[in-house]
Design a protein around this motif. Structure first.
Motif, PDB file in Angstrom:
ATOM      1  N   VAL A  31     -30.555   8.191  39.157  1.00 51.27           N
ATOM      2  CA  VAL A  31     -29.967   8.992  38.084  1.00 51.27           C
ATOM      3  C   VAL A  31     -28.806   8.224  37.475  1.00 51.27           C
ATOM      4  O   VAL A  31     -28.049   7.545  38.182  1.00 51.27           O
ATOM      5  N   ALA A  32     -28.678   8.279  36.158  1.00 53.97           N
ATOM      6  CA  ALA A  32     -27.576   7.616  35.473  1.00 53.97           C
ATOM      7  C   ALA A  32     -26.283   8.381  35.748  1.00 53.97           C
ATOM      8  O   ALA A  32     -26.227   9.600  35.578  1.00 53.97           O
ATOM      9  N   GLU A  33     -25.263   7.661  36.217  1.00 56.75           N
ATOM     10  CA  GLU A  33     -23.958   8.251  36.532  1.00 56.75           C
ATOM     11  C   GLU A  33     -22.854   7.387  35.941  1.00 56.75           C
ATOM     12  O   GLU A  33     -23.028   6.180  35.776  1.00 56.75           O
ATOM     13  N   MET A  34     -21.712   8.000  35.687  1.00 59.76           N
ATOM     14  CA  MET A  34     -20.545   7.247  35.240  1.00 59.76           C
ATOM     15  C   MET A  34     -20.111   6.316  36.370  1.00 59.76           C
ATOM     16  O   MET A  34     -20.172   6.686  37.534  1.00 59.76           O
ATOM     17  N   ASP A  35     -19.690   5.098  36.023  1.00 63.70           N
ATOM     18  CA  ASP A  35     -19.299   4.134  37.041  1.00 63.70           C
ATOM     19  C   ASP A  35     -17.849   3.702  36.854  1.00 63.70           C
ATOM     20  O   ASP A  35     -16.962   4.213  37.509  1.00 63.70           O
ATOM     21  N   GLY A  36     -17.582   2.751  35.977  1.00 67.15           N
ATOM     22  CA  GLY A  36     -16.211   2.296  35.744  1.00 67.15           C
ATOM     23  C   GLY A  36     -15.805   1.061  36.535  1.00 67.15           C
ATOM     24  O   GLY A  36     -14.688   0.576  36.398  1.00 67.15           O
ATOM     25  N   ASN A  37     -16.696   0.517  37.385  1.00 63.24           N
ATOM     26  CA  ASN A  37     -16.368  -0.701  38.123  1.00 63.24           C
ATOM     27  C   ASN A  37     -16.178  -1.866  37.160  1.00 63.24           C
ATOM     28  O   ASN A  37     -16.872  -1.973  36.153  1.00 63.24           O
ATOM     29  N   LYS A  38     -15.240  -2.761  37.510  1.00 60.96           N
ATOM     30  CA  LYS A  38     -14.858  -3.862  36.627  1.00 60.96           C
ATOM     31  C   LYS A  38     -15.056  -5.211  37.297  1.00 60.96           C
ATOM     32  O   LYS A  38     -14.882  -5.348  38.506  1.00 60.96           O
ATOM     33  N   ILE A  39     -15.396  -6.190  36.481  1.00 60.32           N
ATOM     34  CA  ILE A  39     -15.469  -7.586  36.884  1.00 60.32           C
ATOM     35  C   ILE A  39     -14.535  -8.337  35.948  1.00 60.32           C
ATOM     36  O   ILE A  39     -14.771  -8.388  34.744  1.00 60.32           O
ATOM     37  N   SER A  40     -13.468  -8.918  36.475  1.00 61.66           N
ATOM     38  CA  SER A  40     -12.523  -9.680  35.662  1.00 61.66           C
ATOM     39  C   SER A  40     -12.517 -11.133  36.107  1.00 61.66           C
ATOM     40  O   SER A  40     -12.517 -11.421  37.305  1.00 61.66           O
ATOM     41  N   PHE A  41     -12.500 -12.048  35.149  1.00 57.95           N
ATOM     42  CA  PHE A  41     -12.538 -13.471  35.457  1.00 57.95           C
ATOM     43  C   PHE A  41     -12.098 -14.278  34.239  1.00 57.95           C
ATOM     44  O   PHE A  41     -11.946 -13.745  33.147  1.00 57.95           O
ATOM     45  N   ARG A  42     -11.924 -15.564  34.446  1.00 57.03           N
ATOM     46  CA  ARG A  42     -11.585 -16.506  33.373  1.00 57.03           C
ATOM     47  C   ARG A  42     -12.837 -17.327  33.066  1.00 57.03           C
ATOM     48  O   ARG A  42     -13.224 -18.174  33.876  1.00 57.03           O
ATOM     49  N   PRO A  43     -13.478 -17.087  31.925  1.00 53.59           N
ATOM     50  CA  PRO A  43     -14.711 -17.806  31.604  1.00 53.59           C
ATOM     51  C   PRO A  43     -14.566 -19.330  31.637  1.00 53.59           C
ATOM     52  O   PRO A  43     -15.482 -20.030  32.075  1.00 53.59           O
ATOM     53  N   SER A  44     -13.419 -19.857  31.220  1.00 50.05           N
ATOM     54  CA  SER A  44     -13.234 -21.310  31.221  1.00 50.05           C
ATOM     55  C   SER A  44     -13.207 -21.880  32.635  1.00 50.05           C
ATOM     56  O   SER A  44     -13.462 -23.066  32.841  1.00 50.05           O
ATOM     57  N   LYS A  45     -12.899 -21.061  33.633  1.00 51.28           N
ATOM     58  CA  LYS A  45     -12.846 -21.493  35.032  1.00 51.28           C
ATOM     59  C   LYS A  45     -14.189 -21.295  35.744  1.00 51.28           C
ATOM     60  O   LYS A  45     -14.297 -21.516  36.938  1.00 51.28           O
ATOM     61  N   LEU A  46     -15.204 -20.898  35.001  1.00 50.27           N
ATOM     62  CA  LEU A  46     -16.508 -20.633  35.591  1.00 50.27           C
ATOM     63  C   LEU A  46     -17.308 -21.935  35.694  1.00 50.27           C
ATOM     64  O   LEU A  46     -18.391 -22.082  35.139  1.00 50.27           O
ATOM     65  N   THR A  47     -16.747 -22.906  36.425  1.00 39.82           N
ATOM     66  CA  THR A  47     -17.413 -24.200  36.610  1.00 39.82           C
ATOM     67  C   THR A  47     -18.323 -24.183  37.822  1.00 39.82           C
ATOM     68  O   THR A  47     -19.201 -25.014  37.952  1.00 39.82           O
ATOM     69  N   LYS A  48     -18.109 -23.245  38.736  1.00 41.54           N
ATOM     70  CA  LYS A  48     -19.012 -23.014  39.853  1.00 41.54           C
ATOM     71  C   LYS A  48     -19.242 -21.506  39.937  1.00 41.54           C
ATOM     72  O   LYS A  48     -18.422 -20.713  39.462  1.00 41.54           O
ATOM     73  N   PRO A  49     -20.379 -21.076  40.511  1.00 40.60           N
ATOM     74  CA  PRO A  49     -20.708 -19.638  40.544  1.00 40.60           C
ATOM     75  C   PRO A  49     -19.602 -18.790  41.181  1.00 40.60           C
ATOM     76  O   PRO A  49     -18.950 -19.202  42.126  1.00 40.60           O
ATOM     77  N   LYS A  50     -19.415 -17.602  40.598  1.00 36.59           N
ATOM     78  CA  LYS A  50     -18.434 -16.630  41.098  1.00 36.59           C
ATOM     79  C   LYS A  50     -19.182 -15.328  41.350  1.00 36.59           C
ATOM     80  O   LYS A  50     -19.859 -14.809  40.470  1.00 36.59           O
ATOM     81  N   THR A  51     -19.059 -14.808  42.582  1.00 33.58           N
ATOM     82  CA  THR A  51     -19.823 -13.632  42.994  1.00 33.58           C
ATOM     83  C   THR A  51     -18.951 -12.383  43.040  1.00 33.58           C
ATOM     84  O   THR A  51     -17.815 -12.429  43.511  1.00 33.58           O
TER      85      THR A  51
END
Length: 169
Positions: A25-45
């Motif tokens: 069922v679709a529910e409200m979530d609100g979880n966030k993923i924050s990061f610096r795209p320029s620092k994404l030189t190796k995978p971030k989980t």
């Protein structure tokens, strides 16, 4: 919601039990993923609600919707415990400006049987073919210093609701 299904060959002279094995069922979530795209030189989980997202790169690409425009694309692989059909994502730059997000790519069911939907997970992207899923952030040009992706709606999967009802006589 109204749901109907025709069952064949149910006993006419004995009661029977309907078992709800799993549902989403679709529910409200609100979880966030924050990061610096320029620092994404190796995978971030990131792990949110038993879903695992592995961000692998950020790029600026031609928009698939707005001709002549560019948009920020965050490529990722996912191992999703929840469904993905009704998810809604939104992006925010470091100034707090909000952007629409479309999520595109190929997915598959892993470690599940055809008639056993509640087991296993949804794999987003194809690692063997090196084709990740994408968050396409419309009208976000250039790539921001900081980026926050917010899952506003999750298609929450309940695997064992422990619910049944006796039907018939």
């Amino acid at each position: 919601m109204h749901w109907s299904y025709t069952f064949k060959y149910l006993p006419e002279d004995k009661p029977y039990r309907f078992v709800l094995d799993a549902y989403s069922v679709a529910e409200m979530d609100g979880n966030k993923i924050s990061f610096r795209p320029s620092k994404l030189t190796k995978p971030k989980t990131f792990k949110i609600m038993n879903d695992r997202l592995e961000l692998v790169r950020a790029s600026l690409e031609k928009s698939q919707v707005n001709k002549g425009a560019y948009e920020t694309v965050i490529s990722f692989y996912g191992k999703m415990d929840n469904e993905i059909m009704h998810e809604e994502w939104r992006a925010f730059d470091s100034a707090g400006k909000q952007y629409d997000v479309s999520v595109v790519g190929g997915s598959s069911f892993e470690n599940t049987l055809t008639d056993h939907w509640r087991e296993g997970y949804i794999s987003m992207g194809d690692r063997r073919a090196k084709q990740p899923y994408e968050f396409r952030i419309m009208k976000l040009d250039p790539i921001p210093e900081e980026l926050t992706l917010v899952r506003e709606v999750v298609d929450k999967r309940y695997k064992d609701p422990n619910w049944s009802v006796l039907l018939g006589k």
